[in-house]
Design a protein around this motif. Sequence first.
Motif, short mmCIF file in Angstrom:
data_model
loop_
_atom_site.label_atom_id
_atom_site.label_comp_id
_atom_site.label_asym_id
_atom_site.label_seq_id
_atom_site.Cartn_x
_atom_site.Cartn_y
_atom_site.Cartn_z
N MET A 7 0.83 -1.19 0.00
CA MET A 7 0.00 0.00 0.00
C MET A 7 0.87 1.25 0.00
SD MET A 7 -3.17 -0.91 -0.19
CE MET A 7 -3.96 0.63 0.10
N ARG A 8 1.92 1.24 0.81
CA ARG A 8 2.81 2.42 0.85
C ARG A 8 3.44 2.68 -0.51
NH1 ARG A 8 4.35 0.03 5.77
NH2 ARG A 8 6.17 -0.82 4.73
N PHE A 9 3.74 1.63 -1.23
CA PHE A 9 4.34 1.80 -2.56
C PHE A 9 3.30 2.28 -3.57
CE2 PHE A 9 5.14 0.06 -6.79
CZ PHE A 9 6.36 0.65 -7.08
N ASP A 60 0.03 3.62 -3.10
CA ASP A 60 -0.79 4.80 -2.82
C ASP A 60 -0.36 6.06 -3.56
OD1 ASP A 60 -2.95 3.94 -1.34
OD2 ASP A 60 -1.96 4.23 0.59
N PRO A 61 0.91 6.44 -3.51
CA PRO A 61 1.30 7.68 -4.18
C PRO A 61 1.25 7.59 -5.72
CG PRO A 61 3.18 6.74 -2.99
CD PRO A 61 2.00 5.86 -2.74
#
Length: 104
Positions: free
Chosen positions: A1-3, A5-6
């Motif tokens: 998700m951290r990868f 999302d942006p």
Amino acid sequence: MRFLDPKLKRIADRRLTVALESYITLVCPDAMSLRKLLDRLPPFVTAVLDPPNLTPIDRYPARDAELKRMFQVLEGRVGVVHMKDFRLAADLLSYDLPGPLKGS
């Protein structure tokens, strides 16, 4: 998700589809855990349905049932199907990928 999302807005703006491929030693070792992740993401993020990557070692004896379950669980979110033969490795801790028609 951290990868992801942006990057989701740019992916959507370009009308691209992303297919996530997991592996049995990673965070999403089976279809259920991968589906939970996909349910948090937009529909253009799909899955690579790759049976060895989504069949935990302890479920290898029931691999045919696991394959049917994968299709049910990931229905509507499969972007790529990568079918191949696989068999339990001699160490009983991983899989061998022997090539076409050489699995067990």
